[in-house]
Scaffold this active site. Structure first.
Site, PDB file in Angstrom:
ATOM      1  CE1 TYR A   1     -25.168 -16.578  13.177  1.00 14.27           C
ATOM      2  CE2 TYR A   1     -26.937 -18.056  13.115  1.00 14.27           C
ATOM      3  CZ  TYR A   1     -25.990 -17.434  12.391  1.00 14.27           C
ATOM      4  OH  TYR A   1     -25.411 -17.958  11.181  1.00 14.27           O
ATOM      5  CB  ALA A   2     -32.698 -16.537  15.763  1.00  8.18           C
TER       6      ALA A   2
ATOM      7  CB  SER B   1     -28.331 -10.725  13.739  1.00  9.72           C
ATOM      8  OG  SER B   1     -27.814 -12.074  13.789  1.00  9.72           O
TER       9      SER B   1
HETATM   10  P1  NDP Z   1     -16.287 -18.473  10.391  1.00  4.70           P
HETATM   11  O1  NDP Z   1     -16.441 -18.324  11.778  1.00  4.70           O
HETATM   12  O2  NDP Z   1     -15.399 -19.464   9.701  1.00  4.70           O
HETATM   13  O3  NDP Z   1     -15.993 -17.120   9.437  1.00  4.70           O
HETATM   14  C1  NDP Z   1     -16.393 -15.815   9.862  1.00  4.70           C
HETATM   15  C2  NDP Z   1     -15.550 -14.758   9.291  1.00  4.70           C
HETATM   16  O4  NDP Z   1     -16.238 -13.533   9.899  1.00  4.70           O
HETATM   17  C3  NDP Z   1     -14.184 -14.983   9.663  1.00  4.70           C
HETATM   18  O5  NDP Z   1     -13.430 -14.703   8.572  1.00  4.70           O
HETATM   19  C4  NDP Z   1     -13.913 -13.880  10.699  1.00  4.70           C
HETATM   20  O6  NDP Z   1     -12.377 -13.471  10.726  1.00  4.70           O
HETATM   21  C5  NDP Z   1     -14.892 -12.956  10.072  1.00  4.70           C
HETATM   22  N1  NDP Z   1     -15.367 -12.025  11.036  1.00  4.70           N
HETATM   23  C6  NDP Z   1     -16.192 -12.220  12.171  1.00  4.70           C
HETATM   24  N2  NDP Z   1     -16.528 -11.118  12.957  1.00  4.70           N
HETATM   25  C7  NDP Z   1     -15.684 -10.045  12.181  1.00  4.70           C
HETATM   26  C8  NDP Z   1     -15.643  -8.668  12.519  1.00  4.70           C
HETATM   27  N3  NDP Z   1     -16.457  -8.024  13.527  1.00  4.70           N
HETATM   28  N4  NDP Z   1     -14.956  -8.018  11.355  1.00  4.70           N
HETATM   29  C9  NDP Z   1     -14.582  -8.514  10.317  1.00  4.70           C
HETATM   30  N5  NDP Z   1     -14.742  -9.797  10.260  1.00  4.70           N
HETATM   31  C10 NDP Z   1     -15.070 -10.470  11.119  1.00  4.70           C
HETATM   32  O7  NDP Z   1     -17.941 -18.802  10.103  1.00  4.70           O
HETATM   33  P2  NDP Z   1     -18.744 -19.379   8.928  1.00  4.70           P
HETATM   34  O8  NDP Z   1     -17.945 -19.261   7.415  1.00  4.70           O
HETATM   35  O9  NDP Z   1     -19.359 -20.441   9.019  1.00  4.70           O
HETATM   36  O10 NDP Z   1     -20.019 -18.146   8.656  1.00  4.70           O
HETATM   37  C11 NDP Z   1     -19.705 -17.207   7.672  1.00  4.70           C
HETATM   38  C12 NDP Z   1     -21.439 -16.486   7.556  1.00  4.70           C
HETATM   39  O11 NDP Z   1     -22.039 -17.645   7.272  1.00  4.70           O
HETATM   40  C13 NDP Z   1     -21.799 -16.086   8.866  1.00  4.70           C
HETATM   41  O12 NDP Z   1     -22.608 -14.667   8.628  1.00  4.70           O
HETATM   42  C14 NDP Z   1     -22.605 -17.103   9.340  1.00  4.70           C
HETATM   43  O13 NDP Z   1     -23.714 -16.498  10.335  1.00  4.70           O
HETATM   44  C15 NDP Z   1     -23.223 -17.673   8.068  1.00  4.70           C
HETATM   45  N6  NDP Z   1     -23.794 -19.010   8.402  1.00  4.70           N
HETATM   46  C16 NDP Z   1     -23.013 -20.003   8.369  1.00  4.70           C
HETATM   47  C17 NDP Z   1     -23.430 -21.234   8.582  1.00  4.70           C
HETATM   48  C18 NDP Z   1     -22.430 -22.443   8.811  1.00  4.70           C
HETATM   49  O14 NDP Z   1     -23.233 -23.608   8.850  1.00  4.70           O
HETATM   50  N7  NDP Z   1     -21.212 -22.556   8.874  1.00  4.70           N
HETATM   51  C19 NDP Z   1     -24.885 -21.466   8.651  1.00  4.70           C
HETATM   52  C20 NDP Z   1     -25.672 -20.402   8.255  1.00  4.70           C
HETATM   53  C21 NDP Z   1     -25.003 -19.320   8.100  1.00  4.70           C
HETATM   54  P3  NDP Z   1     -11.843 -13.008  11.987  1.00  4.70           P
HETATM   55  O15 NDP Z   1     -12.481 -13.522  12.897  1.00  4.70           O
HETATM   56  O16 NDP Z   1     -10.636 -12.938  11.663  1.00  4.70           O
HETATM   57  O17 NDP Z   1     -12.487 -11.370  12.103  1.00  4.70           O
END
Ligand code: NDP
Length: 246
Positions: A149-150, A152
């Site tokens: 993850y780090a 990426s």
């Molecule tokens: P969630 O797990 O709540 O949401 C992730 C979203 O990404 C879901 O809607 C999921 O939908 C979608 N997703 C995952 N894989 C795929 C894929 N292959 N194709 C299409 N959609 C995909 O996570 P967060 O809201 O917490 O995270 C959102 C972003 O913020 C990420 O990039 C995360 O790394 C980043 N982030 C989050 C932090 C936190 O504290 N929450 C901190 C720092 C960064 P589905 O599974 O239905 O495909």
């Protein structure tokens, strides 16, 4: 004025959903992408007429050009791209398999490049556009047990700067937001059941709490709007001070 068109990957939950909510409230037609149809349907009914949900796995790199061409054919243009979809894996680096490492890189990095390339072709042609990448605290300091993850997220900040330089002459801006620890499913999976890590997170966050997805959405809207027209290549921490906390 034509209505702005935005794509938010991973817009069906967490931070992506909050960004889509902010955009739709501001009358931006927002296309959310995600894998789970049920989650997409729920989000679409919450967000109303300005939202369009498309079930699409961003790791399907071969399908991306057709997806983006279809959206441009239907709407004529794309003004905003938010690369938000992401997955995490919390595990000792010594236990992470090559396959697990590759899967995180494919989802969080390669797909971001591939969709950005396709969308940017349209933006460059129109000499206008804002691309927003979601980074992480894992790219700001050494956060243990999230090696892939780090990698990426650190690369996300690198491509943000490179693309900002390359696309600036064509009127396209590229910025990143580095969220601190935000209350979503992803952070609860990483922190609940690990009270020591949660305590560490809170103790080095001067504001002493997790953030709200809406905090990230407000910054994404700012970066998407004309209020930030002289900003490109930046990484904006939205973290309650976590990245500078002692
Ligand atoms: P969630 O797990 O709540 O949401 C992730 C979203 O990404 C879901 O809607 C999921 O939908 C979608 N997703 C995952 N894989 C795929 C894929 N292959 N194709 C299409 N959609 C995909 O996570 P967060 O809201 O917490 O995270 C959102 C972003 O913020 C990420 O990039 C995360 O790394 C980043 N982030 C989050 C932090 C936190 O504290 N929450 C901190 C720092 C960064 P589905 O599974 O239905 O495909």
């Amino acid at each position: 004025m034509k209505k702005k068109i935005a794509i938010v990957t991973g817009g069906s939950s967490g931070i992506g959903l909050a960004i889509a909510k902010k955009f739709t409230e501001q009358n931006i037609h927002t296309i959310i992408l995600g894998r789970g149809q049920e989650k997409l349907n729920e989000a679409a009914s919450l967000l109303g007429a300005n939202c369009e949900a498309i079930a699409f796995d961003v790791t399907n790199l071969g399908g991306l050009p057709e997806l983006i061409t279809g959206i441009i054919k239907k709407h004529g243009h794309i003004d905003i791209l938010v690369n938000n979809a992401g997955i995490n894996l919390k595990k000792s680096a010594l236990e992470v398999t090559d396959q697990e490492f590759q899967q995180i890189i494919l989802t969080n990095l390669t797909s971001v490049f591939a969709i950005t390339r396709e969308v940017a072709k349209n933006m460059v042609e129109r000499k206008s556009g804002s691309i927003i990448n979601i980074s992480s605290m894992a790219a700001q300091y050494g956060l243990p047990f999230v090696v892939a993850y780090a990698a990426s997220k650190t690369a996300i900040e690198g491509i943000t700067r490179t693309l900002a330089v390359e696309l600036s002459p064509h009127g396209v801006r590229v910025n990143s937001i580095a969220p601190g620890f935000i209350a979503t499913k992803m952070s609860s999976t990483a922190l609940n059941g690990d009270p020591e890590r949660k305590q560490k997170v809170l103790s080095r966050t001067p504001m002493g709490r997790l953030g709200d997805p809406g905090d990230i959405a407000n910054t994404a809207y700012f970066l998407a709007s004309d209020d930030s027209t002289f900003m490109t290549g930046t990484v904006i921490p939205v973290d309650g001070g976590n990245s500078i906390g002692f």
